[in-house]
Design an enzyme around this catalytic site. Structure first.
Site, mmCIF file in Angstrom:
data_model
loop_
_atom_site.group_PDB
_atom_site.id
_atom_site.type_symbol
_atom_site.label_atom_id
_atom_site.label_comp_id
_atom_site.label_asym_id
_atom_site.label_seq_id
_atom_site.Cartn_x
_atom_site.Cartn_y
_atom_site.Cartn_z
ATOM 1 N N ASP A 50 1.282 2.763 -10.686
ATOM 2 C CA ASP A 50 0.151 1.995 -10.152
ATOM 3 C C ASP A 50 -0.877 2.886 -9.466
ATOM 4 O O ASP A 50 -0.608 4.033 -9.148
ATOM 5 C CB ASP A 50 0.669 1.015 -9.091
ATOM 6 C CG ASP A 50 1.297 -0.203 -9.709
ATOM 7 O OD1 ASP A 50 1.082 -0.443 -10.896
ATOM 8 O OD2 ASP A 50 2.002 -0.911 -8.974
ATOM 9 N N LYS A 71 -5.758 -0.353 -11.255
ATOM 10 C CA LYS A 71 -7.199 -0.558 -11.339
ATOM 11 C C LYS A 71 -7.862 0.581 -10.595
ATOM 12 O O LYS A 71 -7.592 0.814 -9.430
ATOM 13 C CB LYS A 71 -7.521 -1.890 -10.660
ATOM 14 C CG LYS A 71 -8.951 -2.307 -10.771
ATOM 15 C CD LYS A 71 -9.097 -3.645 -10.087
ATOM 16 C CE LYS A 71 -10.532 -4.055 -10.036
ATOM 17 N NZ LYS A 71 -10.686 -5.336 -9.371
ATOM 18 N N MET A 186 -3.439 -5.651 2.595
ATOM 19 C CA MET A 186 -4.573 -6.145 1.805
ATOM 20 C C MET A 186 -5.540 -6.959 2.660
ATOM 21 O O MET A 186 -6.113 -7.941 2.202
ATOM 22 C CB MET A 186 -4.079 -6.996 0.616
ATOM 23 C CG MET A 186 -3.305 -6.167 -0.393
ATOM 24 S SD MET A 186 -2.567 -7.128 -1.719
ATOM 25 C CE MET A 186 -1.003 -7.596 -0.990
HETATM 26 N N1 SAH Z 1 4.359 -2.434 -2.261
HETATM 27 C C1 SAH Z 1 3.411 -1.846 -1.341
HETATM 28 C C2 SAH Z 1 2.310 -2.807 -1.003
HETATM 29 C C3 SAH Z 1 1.477 -3.199 -2.185
HETATM 30 S S1 SAH Z 1 0.168 -4.256 -1.763
HETATM 31 C C4 SAH Z 1 4.144 -1.378 -0.094
HETATM 32 O O1 SAH Z 1 5.304 -1.715 0.105
HETATM 33 O O2 SAH Z 1 3.549 -0.632 0.682
HETATM 34 C C5 SAH Z 1 -1.165 -3.124 -1.553
HETATM 35 C C6 SAH Z 1 -1.504 -2.982 -0.098
HETATM 36 O O3 SAH Z 1 -0.549 -2.165 0.546
HETATM 37 C C7 SAH Z 1 -2.824 -2.310 0.173
HETATM 38 O O4 SAH Z 1 -3.902 -3.203 0.039
HETATM 39 C C8 SAH Z 1 -2.633 -1.883 1.605
HETATM 40 O O5 SAH Z 1 -2.744 -2.974 2.490
HETATM 41 C C9 SAH Z 1 -1.178 -1.455 1.583
HETATM 42 N N2 SAH Z 1 -1.021 -0.024 1.333
HETATM 43 C C10 SAH Z 1 -0.347 0.556 0.343
HETATM 44 N N3 SAH Z 1 -0.388 1.902 0.441
HETATM 45 C C11 SAH Z 1 -1.104 2.165 1.551
HETATM 46 C C12 SAH Z 1 -1.507 3.348 2.221
HETATM 47 N N4 SAH Z 1 -1.163 4.557 1.780
HETATM 48 N N5 SAH Z 1 -2.227 3.237 3.356
HETATM 49 C C13 SAH Z 1 -2.563 2.038 3.845
HETATM 50 N N6 SAH Z 1 -2.229 0.883 3.254
HETATM 51 C C14 SAH Z 1 -1.505 0.936 2.132
#
Ligand code: SAH
Length: 283
Positions: A50, A71, A186
């Site tokens: 992803d 995306k 998000m």
């Molecule tokens: N499965 C992922 C979350 C996916 S949803 C997890 O467990 O972290 C996507 C959201 O995750 C983003 O919009 C943001 O809110 C958060 N996110 C993922 N990676 C991030 C990062 N490196 N820094 C800040 N927010 C992050």
């Protein structure tokens, strides 16, 4: 550190042909991968990853085909159903398939949907959890997601639903009153609406909040603000997704625990931000 990062001897599972392993890659820093993830990267024939997965991580799978399923750069995102069915097809072709997702695959990541489709098509799976951005990303900002003086519970919330809007199905009043610390994924694009919903539900205007974007990567940015100021400060800072919002007094702990700032040579701003009193004597 050995550059090849040999795994310690032991019984590491084989990624067998025809299997799909759904694996969390952590929030960004490759050092936050699990050893099971590394083991999977080394065996995969194909890695489907992803947008949130740092591409450095793929250098551990030089033998594999790398398929981007996110995306980025204005290209439309692959449809969730297409991704799930691609996984099924690759497995049915007898490939060793690694599905690599940002953070933890089962935290706001649709990992459950993909896994369900695979099982429905009789594809054998293994799940490899990862460090979720809402925990590990905050830790990199020096914010403990629980802290005994602040919270006995924490709520993880998504700031938008499948339609891309602030989830109207969420009961923001219950969320606001349900726990002392809220961790919102998000949420950056809807920060104004989220903050307003929390204020309307009675959270204090001066409640400490933090925004951590691109957490654990070289581009990490951290904003400390308050609930009333959050949306304005985000707009002024120009911060972009991916970002985690954290609402609650545990954010104050960053004043003493900003370990990245300390590595960079900054003294801690406040040794006792929650006013607990003098540091305990070392014995
Ligand atoms: N499965 C992922 C979350 C996916 S949803 C997890 O467990 O972290 C996507 C959201 O995750 C983003 O919009 C943001 O809110 C958060 N996110 C993922 N990676 C991030 C990062 N490196 N820094 C800040 N927010 C992050």
């Amino acid at each position: 550190m050995n550059d090849s990062l040999s795994l310690p001897a032991g019984q590491w599972p084989d990624l067998q042909p025809g299997w799909v392993w759904l694996c969390g890659a952590g929030p960004g820093d490759p050092g936050l991968l699990t050893l099971h993830a590394l083991n999977a990267l080394r065996q995969a024939d194909v890695v489907i990853y992803d947008a949130l997965v740092q591409e450095d991580i793929l250098t551990w799978a030089p033998q594999a085909e790398h398929i981007y399923a996110g995306k980025r750069g204005g290209k439309p995102s692959a449809k969730q159903r297409d991704i799930s069915l691609t996984l099924v097809e690759l497995a049915q072709q007898g490939k060793r398939v690694l599905r690599l997702k940002g953070g933890d695959p089962f935290v706001f990541g649709r990992g459950g949907e993909e896994a369900q489709t695979l099982v429905q098509h009789n594809v054998p799976i293994r799940i490899i959890p990862g460090i979720s951005a809402g925990i590990g990303g905050l830790a990199y900002a020096g914010i403990p997601v629980t802290h005994r003086d602040v919270n006995q519970s924490v709520t993880f919330v998504t700031g938008h639903d499948q339609s891309g809007k602030t989830p109207t199905s969420l009961n923001w009043k219950a969320i606001a009153t349900g726990s002392q610390v809220l961790v919102i994924y998000m949420g950056i694009k809807h920060a104004a609406q989220i903050a307003q919903a929390l204020l309307d539900a009675g959270r204090p205007a001066d409640e400490p909040c933090a925004v951590v974007s691109s957490a654990t990567t070289k581009a990490q940015q951290v904003l400390e603000t308050t609930l009333a100021q959050m949306a304005t400060d985000i707009a002024d800072s120009g911060m972009e997704p991916p970002a985690i919002l954290c609402v609650g007094r545990s954010v104050l702990m960053r004043q003493v625990l900003d370990w990245q700032g300390m590595i960079a040579g900054n003294a801690p701003r406040n040794l006792d931000p929650l006013g607990r009193g003098r540091p305990a004597e070392a014995s």
